[in-house]
Design a protein around this motif. Structure first.
Motif: not given
Length: 195
Positions: A84-94
């Motif tokens: 149930x956490x919110x994940x903030x990612x600096x970069x991903x598949x795009x």
């Protein structure tokens, strides 16, 4: 919620990812803040190879990013989302679609499809593209950049075009923000979009 930040090196996306994670944490949200490549011990070793190693062939580069991302999703992102956490990612598949698919000429759709398989189809709920022009990005990075940031002049316009293509293709998850403004102004716009 799974939120990713995309953009050229020097766009301010890392700052925006941090500002959003900090704001959500202040509001009492369980936030997992991460980055790519990296986010896991394997990913950190791959990060060192692709960003600071010697010459890496384009397909080897793409494969290393895919390997890092697959581990990242299995070890960090999916478990966080499942609790149930919110994940903030600096970069991903795009990033791979833009940088390796378009920038390196491997094919945007080919790289996107490869990454989707590796992550089991997991796509972000929202992707913020912090959009700036190539000249501004390169001026911000300077000549101290990593191996990717030192790519030739023809590389960067292809990456920008790919990001704009992705934003147009996936309007249900992409939000394009003008990265030439001050960080606080951009951060306020991003928080408004998420509300």
């Amino acid at each position: 919620m799974f939120v990713t930040f995309e953009g050229l090196d020097g766009s301010g996306k890392t700052t925006q990812a941090r500002l959003l994670a900090d704001a959500l944490a202040r509001d009492g949200v369980d936030v997992v803040s991460t980055r790519e490549p990296g986010g896991t011990p394997l990913g950190d070793r791959i990060r060192e190879l692709v960003l600071h190693g010697d010459h890496v062939a384009p397909w080897a580069e793409a494969a290393l990013y895919v390997a890092s991302r697959a581990q990242h999703v299995e070890q960090v992102i999916r478990p966080a989302l499942e609790r149930g956490a919110t994940v903030i990612s600096d970069r991903y598949l795009d990033t791979s679609a833009a940088y390796q698919g378009a920038g390196r000429g491997l094919g945007l759709d080919t790289i996107l499809d490869l990454n989707l398989v590796a992550v089991g189809g997991l796509v972000p709920d929202r992707t913020f593209l912090v959009d700036i022009d190539v000249e501004t990005a390169l001026a911000r990075v300077g000549d101290k950049g990593d191996r990717i940031e030192r790519a030739g002049a023809e590389f960067w316009p292809r990456v920008v075009d790919a990001y704009h293509h992705l934003a147009a293709r996936f309007p249900e998850r992409y939000v394009v923000v003008d990265g030439r403004r001050g960080p606080d102004e951009i951060a306020a716009e991003i928080r408004d979009h998420l509300r």
